[in-house]
Scaffold this motif. Structure first.
Motif, mmCIF file in Angstrom:
data_model
loop_
_atom_site.group_PDB
_atom_site.id
_atom_site.type_symbol
_atom_site.label_atom_id
_atom_site.label_comp_id
_atom_site.label_asym_id
_atom_site.label_seq_id
_atom_site.Cartn_x
_atom_site.Cartn_y
_atom_site.Cartn_z
ATOM 1 N N ALA A 95 54.809 0.153 -56.301
ATOM 2 C CA ALA A 95 54.037 -1.014 -55.882
ATOM 3 C C ALA A 95 54.126 -1.196 -54.455
ATOM 4 O O ALA A 95 55.174 -1.342 -53.972
ATOM 5 C CB ALA A 95 54.198 -2.381 -56.634
ATOM 6 N N SER A 96 52.953 -1.627 -53.941
ATOM 7 C CA SER A 96 52.908 -1.805 -52.393
ATOM 8 C C SER A 96 51.616 -2.292 -52.229
ATOM 9 O O SER A 96 50.611 -2.570 -53.023
ATOM 10 C CB SER A 96 53.028 -0.552 -51.350
ATOM 11 O OG SER A 96 51.910 0.328 -51.483
ATOM 12 N N THR A 97 51.290 -2.865 -50.818
ATOM 13 C CA THR A 97 50.068 -3.481 -50.401
ATOM 14 C C THR A 97 48.989 -2.111 -50.104
ATOM 15 O O THR A 97 49.639 -1.086 -50.074
ATOM 16 C CB THR A 97 49.955 -4.012 -49.012
ATOM 17 O OG1 THR A 97 50.320 -3.281 -48.152
ATOM 18 C CG2 THR A 97 50.896 -5.267 -49.346
ATOM 19 N N SER A 98 47.739 -2.126 -50.251
ATOM 20 C CA SER A 98 46.896 -1.126 -50.105
ATOM 21 C C SER A 98 47.064 -0.443 -48.665
ATOM 22 O O SER A 98 47.015 0.898 -48.663
ATOM 23 C CB SER A 98 45.554 -1.537 -50.203
ATOM 24 O OG SER A 98 45.147 -2.099 -51.612
ATOM 25 N N SER A 99 47.202 -0.993 -47.649
ATOM 26 C CA SER A 99 47.468 -0.691 -46.445
ATOM 27 C C SER A 99 48.708 0.285 -46.245
ATOM 28 O O SER A 99 48.897 1.327 -45.697
ATOM 29 C CB SER A 99 47.621 -1.694 -45.510
ATOM 30 O OG SER A 99 48.863 -2.597 -45.431
ATOM 31 N N VAL A 100 49.956 -0.115 -46.999
ATOM 32 C CA VAL A 100 51.144 0.802 -46.808
ATOM 33 C C VAL A 100 50.737 2.104 -47.574
ATOM 34 O O VAL A 100 50.933 2.904 -47.231
ATOM 35 C CB VAL A 100 52.251 -0.052 -47.549
ATOM 36 C CG1 VAL A 100 53.343 0.748 -47.674
ATOM 37 C CG2 VAL A 100 52.835 -1.339 -46.588
ATOM 38 N N ALA A 101 50.125 1.742 -48.691
ATOM 39 C CA ALA A 101 49.697 3.237 -49.518
ATOM 40 C C ALA A 101 48.956 3.922 -48.924
ATOM 41 O O ALA A 101 49.022 5.229 -48.777
ATOM 42 C CB ALA A 101 49.172 2.748 -51.081
ATOM 43 N N GLU A 102 47.991 3.501 -48.279
ATOM 44 C CA GLU A 102 46.834 4.478 -47.458
ATOM 45 C C GLU A 102 47.314 5.002 -46.178
ATOM 46 O O GLU A 102 46.947 6.017 -45.996
ATOM 47 C CB GLU A 102 45.611 3.542 -47.342
ATOM 48 C CG GLU A 102 44.901 3.099 -48.637
ATOM 49 C CD GLU A 102 43.788 2.219 -48.538
ATOM 50 O OE1 GLU A 102 43.511 1.723 -47.349
ATOM 51 O OE2 GLU A 102 43.085 1.530 -49.546
ATOM 52 N N GLU A 103 48.028 4.168 -45.678
ATOM 53 C CA GLU A 103 48.475 4.547 -43.892
ATOM 54 C C GLU A 103 49.701 5.342 -43.948
ATOM 55 O O GLU A 103 49.968 6.148 -43.153
ATOM 56 C CB GLU A 103 48.421 3.230 -43.319
ATOM 57 C CG GLU A 103 47.189 2.495 -43.252
ATOM 58 C CD GLU A 103 46.070 3.104 -42.388
ATOM 59 O OE1 GLU A 103 46.265 4.134 -41.622
ATOM 60 O OE2 GLU A 103 45.015 2.718 -42.432
ATOM 61 N N LEU A 104 50.469 5.038 -44.794
ATOM 62 C CA LEU A 104 52.109 5.506 -44.804
ATOM 63 C C LEU A 104 52.400 6.422 -46.076
ATOM 64 O O LEU A 104 52.898 7.579 -45.770
ATOM 65 C CB LEU A 104 52.990 4.259 -44.717
ATOM 66 C CG LEU A 104 52.881 3.546 -43.490
ATOM 67 C CD1 LEU A 104 54.030 2.421 -43.517
ATOM 68 C CD2 LEU A 104 53.414 4.390 -42.239
ATOM 69 N N LEU A 105 52.108 6.129 -47.156
ATOM 70 C CA LEU A 105 52.429 6.822 -48.390
ATOM 71 C C LEU A 105 51.542 8.040 -48.728
ATOM 72 O O LEU A 105 52.054 9.238 -48.710
ATOM 73 C CB LEU A 105 52.731 6.024 -49.545
ATOM 74 C CG LEU A 105 53.634 4.862 -49.561
ATOM 75 C CD1 LEU A 105 53.675 4.267 -50.773
ATOM 76 C CD2 LEU A 105 55.009 5.383 -49.205
ATOM 77 N N ALA A 106 50.155 7.583 -48.817
ATOM 78 C CA ALA A 106 49.125 8.659 -49.221
ATOM 79 C C ALA A 106 49.298 10.018 -48.305
ATOM 80 O O ALA A 106 49.224 10.950 -48.998
ATOM 81 C CB ALA A 106 47.833 8.149 -49.474
ATOM 82 N N PRO A 107 49.095 9.742 -46.933
ATOM 83 C CA PRO A 107 49.055 11.131 -46.133
ATOM 84 C C PRO A 107 50.352 12.135 -46.382
ATOM 85 O O PRO A 107 50.165 13.143 -46.151
ATOM 86 C CB PRO A 107 49.072 10.394 -44.679
ATOM 87 C CG PRO A 107 48.695 9.141 -45.009
ATOM 88 C CD PRO A 107 49.112 8.523 -46.129
ATOM 89 N N ARG A 108 51.403 11.440 -46.996
ATOM 90 C CA ARG A 108 52.532 12.338 -47.045
ATOM 91 C C ARG A 108 52.798 12.726 -48.576
ATOM 92 O O ARG A 108 53.580 13.495 -49.116
ATOM 93 C CB ARG A 108 53.708 11.779 -46.539
ATOM 94 C CG ARG A 108 53.702 11.528 -45.165
ATOM 95 C CD ARG A 108 54.558 10.507 -44.599
ATOM 96 N NE ARG A 108 54.510 10.266 -42.948
ATOM 97 C CZ ARG A 108 53.650 9.578 -42.464
ATOM 98 N NH1 ARG A 108 52.956 8.579 -43.329
ATOM 99 N NH2 ARG A 108 53.783 9.296 -41.262
ATOM 100 N N ALA A 109 51.881 12.039 -49.469
ATOM 101 C CA ALA A 109 52.246 12.270 -50.928
ATOM 102 C C ALA A 109 52.065 13.616 -51.634
ATOM 103 O O ALA A 109 52.627 14.326 -52.349
ATOM 104 C CB ALA A 109 51.348 11.151 -51.936
ATOM 105 N N ALA A 110 50.703 14.386 -50.922
ATOM 106 C CA ALA A 110 50.204 15.781 -51.381
ATOM 107 C C ALA A 110 51.537 16.712 -51.251
ATOM 108 O O ALA A 110 51.718 17.313 -52.187
ATOM 109 C CB ALA A 110 49.139 16.111 -50.780
ATOM 110 N N LYS A 111 52.042 16.814 -50.315
ATOM 111 C CA LYS A 111 53.211 17.522 -49.741
ATOM 112 C C LYS A 111 54.273 17.497 -50.697
ATOM 113 O O LYS A 111 55.100 18.366 -51.286
ATOM 114 C CB LYS A 111 53.534 17.612 -48.320
ATOM 115 C CG LYS A 111 54.769 18.715 -48.096
ATOM 116 C CD LYS A 111 55.115 18.481 -46.719
ATOM 117 C CE LYS A 111 56.136 19.644 -46.409
ATOM 118 N NZ LYS A 111 57.174 19.774 -47.159
#
Length: 279
Positions: A95-111
């Protein structure tokens, strides 16, 4: 009826006695008899008959055990699937804010997911805090430290904040972008209040909206560094680093602290924040 109940039926059939089933399942013999009596009562049919000191399965029991055998085969197949996956296996809700998920987590999630095929991540994005006491999430990233709770908490980072305003004065006053009143305690709001800019005409808890407004060169507002994007390089904007930073906290359900999949995911979350300054 649960899987443990069905295992008791199978154990009594295989061992022939409550004592044998008790030793096999490592539960008390009295418990075996009590639970089997409840199972028979719930089903409304007898499962065993006493003969020569042994428990013999009835035809009803044999019918039930056909299904138990199929379920056991499926359980074994699931275990083999887990064993075939390299590394930890599990599904983690973050659980996080949308901005944290989009800017910090999502760019590194695929790898991360590519490197760990046994893991699944479920992102829960909202400006509202999840209820850890109701197990709505396994991990949570919060921008405010909880006062109390039955979970493990640690600091992830201290985020730098920037105040943006147009370099050239416009014919009309710039539109002030601020956060809702319930967020008055955050550093962003405190800075705007100190600058007497509290009379906002754009109020939102969505930092993407504030960033878009600032990029129009007609609005002013405060953004976390990881949400600034190209604004810091925009020569039409003046960026002022705030003296106070915003803490980011990681919450973890206590019962998951030693789980291999959770520990791996926690390390990944910390890696996502590695470029965000600490203390």
């Amino acid at each position: 009826m649960n899987w443990d109940d069905l295992r008791i039926i199978a154990a009594v059939r295989d061992e022939g006695t409550y004592a044998g089933a008790s030793a096999r399942l490592r539960i008390d013999e009295t418990t075996v008899g009590r639970r089997l009596a409840r199972i028979q009562r719930d089903l409304g049919v007898p499962l065993f008959e006493a003969a020569d000191g042994l428990r013999r399965p009835t035809r009803h029991c044999e019918a039930v055990l056909e299904h138990v055998g199929a379920m056991a085969a499926h359980v074994a197949a699931i275990d083999l699937l887990r064993e075939s996956q390299p590394g930890p296996v599990g599904r983690l809700r973050i659980a996080s804010t949308s901005s944290v998920a989009e800017e910090l987590l999502a760019p590194r999630a695929a790898k991360f997911l590519g490197d760990n095929p046994g893991l699944t991540l479920q992102f829960l994005t909202s400006s509202e805090n999840v209820k850890f006491s109701r197990w709505q999430a396994d991990l949570a990233i919060r921008l405010r430290k909880p006062e109390k709770g039955d979970f493990t908490i640690s600091k992830l980072a201290e985020v730098r904040l920037y105040f943006f305003e147009p370099v050239e004065a416009a014919d009309t006053a710039s539109i002030v972008c601020a956060y809702p009143d319930e967020l008055d305690a955050i550093p962003e709001q405190q800075f705007l209040r100190a600058r007497r800019l509290k009379a906002a005409r754009c109020v939102t808890d969505n930092v993407r909206i504030i960033r878009t407004m600032i990029s129009s060169h007609q609005a002013i507002g405060v953004l976390p560094e990881h949400n600034c994007g190209s604004l810091l390089a925009d020569r039409s904007l003046r960026a002022t680093l705030l003296p106070k930073r915003r803490d980011v906290w990681l919450l973890v359900q206590n019962h998951l602290k030693r789980d291999p999949a959770t520990r791996l995911t926690i390390a990944w979350v910390r890696h996502c924040f590695k470029d965000v300054p600490h203390g």
